[in-house]
Design a protein around this motif. Sequence first.
Motif: not given
Length: 266
Positions: A98-108, A110-114, A118-125
């Motif tokens: 549970l997070a503010p809008s834009g959390a997935l983009a923010r995490v991406r 920080v992670g610096g992955d290609d 997409d983090y879909a396997g690890e998180f549901t935002f």
Amino acid sequence: MRLTVVGCSGSMSGPASPASCYLVQADGVDPGGRRRTYSVLLDLGPGAMGALLNHVDPAALDLVAISHLHADHMVDLIGMQVYRRWHPDGGLAPLPVLAPSGALARVRGVGGDDEAEDYAGEFTFSEHVPGTAVQVGPLRIESFPVNHPVPAYGIRVSGPSSRPGGPAEVSLAYTGDTDACDGVVALASGVDLLLSEAAFQEGRDTVRGVHLTGRRAGEVAASGGVRRLVLTHLQPWTDPEVVRAEAQGAYRGPVDIAAAGAVWTL
């Protein structure tokens, strides 16, 4: 309901504590009728992922609630992603965040992955929605907009009392980062424990719209009629006793200073 401080250092990890991270737990019954402990994490700042391993298996978490997207409150979501994806027992189920809008983009970012990651396997935002509660077993999570330079939310958690003979339900409120505002007053109203940031100090930090001081945290606690105030998010350069004294000048109830590993049972 139990509150465990995983990390409480303000704005950065410190010599005695990781940055912001708080574990809230309560025992309940799952849909299959089995008793279990439900675990919700409030923020996951620098250094918190490692410290969390001393308190709970991250695989057992039910929800992570991120107050806002500044790095000192969310950057160890990357460590959580690694833990969940590459755990030797196999990939773990996606963890609700549970997070503010834009959390997935923010995490991406920080992670610096290609782009394939997409983090879909690890998180549901999902996004904070003020006025709409999220239920996690016996725990009810509510979000309150607060006053910070980026979209930010205080988080109120209500759940069963852990004390025999106590009230059926107890509550705690976590301010996240905020200055004084109507939202933080509403957040704190009537709670058993107010976990309040107090990153600024009276006479030292004069900019407004960023953080509370000890005095302003005490004023929030007093106006809300809270039963206990716990001050947190103090930077390593701040004397905790100065901030405590500020709070005690405005609030007559008990005032504690958060410390890594400290536990409050409500």
